[in-house]
Scaffold this motif. Structure first.
Motif, PDB file in Angstrom:
ATOM      1  N   MET A 121       0.847  -1.195   0.000  1.00 42.41           N
ATOM      2  CA  MET A 121       0.000   0.000   0.000  1.00 42.41           C
ATOM      3  C   MET A 121       0.877   1.237   0.000  1.00 42.41           C
ATOM      4  N   PHE A 122       0.407   2.337  -0.601  1.00 47.43           N
ATOM      5  CA  PHE A 122       1.279   3.462  -0.893  1.00 47.43           C
ATOM      6  C   PHE A 122       1.829   4.140   0.356  1.00 47.43           C
ATOM      7  N   PHE A 123       1.043   4.065   1.460  1.00 45.17           N
ATOM      8  CA  PHE A 123       1.539   4.783   2.623  1.00 45.17           C
ATOM      9  C   PHE A 123       2.635   4.009   3.350  1.00 45.17           C
ATOM     10  N   PHE A 124       2.940   2.791   2.913  1.00 47.38           N
ATOM     11  CA  PHE A 124       4.086   2.060   3.433  1.00 47.38           C
ATOM     12  C   PHE A 124       5.231   2.029   2.423  1.00 47.38           C
ATOM     13  N   ASP A 125       5.071   2.769   1.344  1.00 44.04           N
ATOM     14  CA  ASP A 125       6.057   2.773   0.267  1.00 44.04           C
ATOM     15  C   ASP A 125       7.379   3.366   0.753  1.00 44.04           C
ATOM     16  N   PRO A 126       8.471   2.590   0.678  1.00 43.99           N
ATOM     17  CA  PRO A 126       9.776   3.128   1.102  1.00 43.99           C
ATOM     18  C   PRO A 126      10.186   4.369   0.308  1.00 43.99           C
ATOM     19  N   LEU A 127       9.657   4.501  -0.920  1.00 38.39           N
ATOM     20  CA  LEU A 127       9.994   5.679  -1.725  1.00 38.39           C
ATOM     21  C   LEU A 127       9.537   6.963  -1.040  1.00 38.39           C
ATOM     22  N   TYR A 128       8.527   6.843  -0.188  1.00 33.24           N
ATOM     23  CA  TYR A 128       8.034   8.025   0.516  1.00 33.24           C
ATOM     24  C   TYR A 128       9.138   8.681   1.340  1.00 33.24           C
ATOM     25  N   LEU A 129      10.020   7.832   1.877  1.00 29.87           N
ATOM     26  CA  LEU A 129      11.116   8.361   2.679  1.00 29.87           C
ATOM     27  C   LEU A 129      12.041   9.261   1.872  1.00 29.87           C
ATOM     28  N   VAL A 130      12.177   8.964   0.580  1.00 29.15           N
ATOM     29  CA  VAL A 130      13.036   9.783  -0.279  1.00 29.15           C
ATOM     30  C   VAL A 130      12.515  11.217  -0.323  1.00 29.15           C
ATOM     31  N   PHE A 131      11.194  11.354  -0.321  1.00 37.01           N
ATOM     32  CA  PHE A 131      10.581  12.685  -0.383  1.00 37.01           C
ATOM     33  C   PHE A 131      10.406  13.306   1.004  1.00 37.01           C
ATOM     34  N   ALA A 132      10.162  12.460   2.007  1.00 37.97           N
ATOM     35  CA  ALA A 132       9.862  12.984   3.347  1.00 37.97           C
ATOM     36  C   ALA A 132      11.103  13.217   4.201  1.00 37.97           C
ATOM     37  N   LEU A 133      12.135  12.400   3.990  1.00 36.14           N
ATOM     38  CA  LEU A 133      13.295  12.453   4.876  1.00 36.14           C
ATOM     39  C   LEU A 133      14.032  13.795   4.882  1.00 36.14           C
ATOM     40  N   PRO A 134      14.248  14.442   3.716  1.00 34.89           N
ATOM     41  CA  PRO A 134      14.952  15.739   3.752  1.00 34.89           C
ATOM     42  C   PRO A 134      14.263  16.765   4.646  1.00 34.89           C
ATOM     43  N   GLY A 135      12.955  16.897   4.501  1.00 29.08           N
ATOM     44  CA  GLY A 135      12.220  17.847   5.328  1.00 29.08           C
ATOM     45  C   GLY A 135      12.229  17.464   6.794  1.00 29.08           C
ATOM     46  N   LEU A 136      12.134  16.147   7.066  1.00 30.04           N
ATOM     47  CA  LEU A 136      12.132  15.669   8.444  1.00 30.04           C
ATOM     48  C   LEU A 136      13.464  15.946   9.125  1.00 30.04           C
ATOM     49  N   LEU A 137      14.552  15.598   8.449  1.00 29.51           N
ATOM     50  CA  LEU A 137      15.880  15.812   9.032  1.00 29.51           C
ATOM     51  C   LEU A 137      16.186  17.296   9.210  1.00 29.51           C
ATOM     52  N   LEU A 138      15.821  18.086   8.195  1.00 27.20           N
ATOM     53  CA  LEU A 138      16.044  19.529   8.293  1.00 27.20           C
ATOM     54  C   LEU A 138      15.214  20.123   9.422  1.00 27.20           C
ATOM     55  N   GLY A 139      13.988  19.612   9.585  1.00 26.02           N
ATOM     56  CA  GLY A 139      13.127  20.093  10.651  1.00 26.02           C
ATOM     57  C   GLY A 139      13.671  19.786  12.028  1.00 26.02           C
ATOM     58  N   LEU A 140      14.198  18.567  12.206  1.00 27.55           N
ATOM     59  CA  LEU A 140      14.785  18.198  13.489  1.00 27.55           C
ATOM     60  C   LEU A 140      16.009  19.057  13.804  1.00 27.55           C
ATOM     61  N   TRP A 141      16.835  19.269  12.781  1.00 29.73           N
ATOM     62  CA  TRP A 141      18.031  20.101  12.975  1.00 29.73           C
ATOM     63  C   TRP A 141      17.639  21.539  13.304  1.00 29.73           C
ATOM     64  N   ALA A 142      16.615  22.040  12.583  1.00 32.29           N
ATOM     65  CA  ALA A 142      16.165  23.414  12.820  1.00 32.29           C
ATOM     66  C   ALA A 142      15.626  23.581  14.230  1.00 32.29           C
ATOM     67  N   GLN A 143      14.845  22.607  14.695  1.00 32.54           N
ATOM     68  CA  GLN A 143      14.300  22.692  16.048  1.00 32.54           C
ATOM     69  C   GLN A 143      15.400  22.685  17.093  1.00 32.54           C
ATOM     70  N   MET A 144      16.429  21.855  16.867  1.00 35.79           N
ATOM     71  CA  MET A 144      17.557  21.817  17.791  1.00 35.79           C
ATOM     72  C   MET A 144      18.288  23.156  17.817  1.00 35.79           C
ATOM     73  N   ARG A 145      18.470  23.744  16.637  1.00 37.62           N
ATOM     74  CA  ARG A 145      19.159  25.036  16.569  1.00 37.62           C
ATOM     75  C   ARG A 145      18.348  26.132  17.237  1.00 37.62           C
ATOM     76  N   VAL A 146      17.039  26.135  17.009  1.00 42.36           N
ATOM     77  CA  VAL A 146      16.183  27.165  17.605  1.00 42.36           C
ATOM     78  C   VAL A 146      16.230  27.077  19.124  1.00 42.36           C
ATOM     79  N   LYS A 147      16.023  25.877  19.644  1.00 42.58           N
ATOM     80  CA  LYS A 147      16.019  25.709  21.098  1.00 42.58           C
ATOM     81  C   LYS A 147      17.384  26.052  21.694  1.00 42.58           C
ATOM     82  N   GLY A 148      18.447  25.578  21.039  1.00 38.20           N
ATOM     83  CA  GLY A 148      19.788  25.841  21.553  1.00 38.20           C
ATOM     84  C   GLY A 148      20.152  27.316  21.507  1.00 38.20           C
ATOM     85  N   THR A 149      19.856  27.957  20.366  1.00 40.40           N
ATOM     86  CA  THR A 149      20.195  29.376  20.208  1.00 40.40           C
ATOM     87  C   THR A 149      19.357  30.252  21.117  1.00 40.40           C
ATOM     88  N   PHE A 150      18.053  29.944  21.203  1.00 35.54           N
ATOM     89  CA  PHE A 150      17.180  30.737  22.072  1.00 35.54           C
ATOM     90  C   PHE A 150      17.603  30.581  23.528  1.00 35.54           C
TER      91      PHE A 150
END
Length: 230
Positions: A1-30
């Protein structure tokens, strides 16, 4: 089924990783610059009030709102709401966040086009964000392509909102830095700290836009036949 498609990670992972890094930077800098006290000992609320009055925006009210970094400007009521850590604290971090939100009030007063567009599509985004995934999933699973494309289009409005948010936020920070510098309310070293706080916060909006675009591209790929339903 499409929502278990590993290809989804190719599209979702960049935003997810960038988001986690951004949150860490915001909390740390603030956190770091929340401990740096301003030489003028002015709280975020006081700085925002000073800058608003300086720009002739005496009619914009400032209120305290609960939450961590829940700061925002409401153009409907012309109220600038600041979180306790910003409203009450005389720190470099509080000054930066307060001035940034004041920048949104200034954008509103001068009719800044991207802000007007973003505000205009808010109802469509609120409606489409919850409905779009449901329509897409039902349409995709039942092979009802038209319904699935309607879901994609509705989700596209949310993506447009994320993209328009970028110039809105960047411009608000630019206005904030310029006003803090020209007003002389902060020393040059304190303005450098504000730069780091606001630059870190900007990453969160970039991450949100990257994540939204990635998800939209994945939906389009599925419907255009680039990926099997199996």
């Amino acid at each position: 089924m499409f929502f278990f498609d590993p290809l989804y990670l190719v599209f979702a992972l960049p935003g997810l990783l960038l988001g986690l890094w951004a949150q860490m930077r915001v909390k740390g800098t603030f956190s770091k610059y929340s401990k740096v006290r301003l030489s003028r000992d002015a709280s975020g609320a006081q700085i925002a009030r000073y800058l608003l009055d300086q720009q002739g925006l005496q009619d914009v009210r400032i209120e305290e709102v609960q939450g961590f970094l829940s700061d925002h400007y409401d153009p409907r009521t012309r109220i600038l709401r600041l979180s306790p850590d910003v409203y009450r604290t005389p720190s470099v971090a509080a000054a930066g966040v307060a001035a940034h939100e004041m920048g949104h009030a200034l954008q509103h007063s001068v009719g800044y086009a991207p802000l007007q567009i973003r505000s205009a599509i808010v109802p469509a985004v609120q409606f489409g964000s919850s409905l779009a995934p449901i329509l897409f999933i039902i349409g995709f699973l039942l092979n009802f392509t038209t319904l699935a494309w309607i879901g994609v289009i509705l989700f596209g409005v949310a993506v447009l909102f994320s993209l328009i948010t970028l110039p809105v936020e960047f411009d608000a920070s630019k206005r904030a830095k310029a006003l803090l510098t020209s007003s002389g309310i902060l020393h040059p070293e304190e303005v450098k700290g504000v730069d780091k706080v606001l630059d870190a916060a900007a990453l969160t909006y970039v991450a949100a836009a990257v994540a939204a675009v990635g998800q939209l591209l994945y939906y389009v790929l599925l419907l255009s036949g680039g990926r099997s339903r199996d």
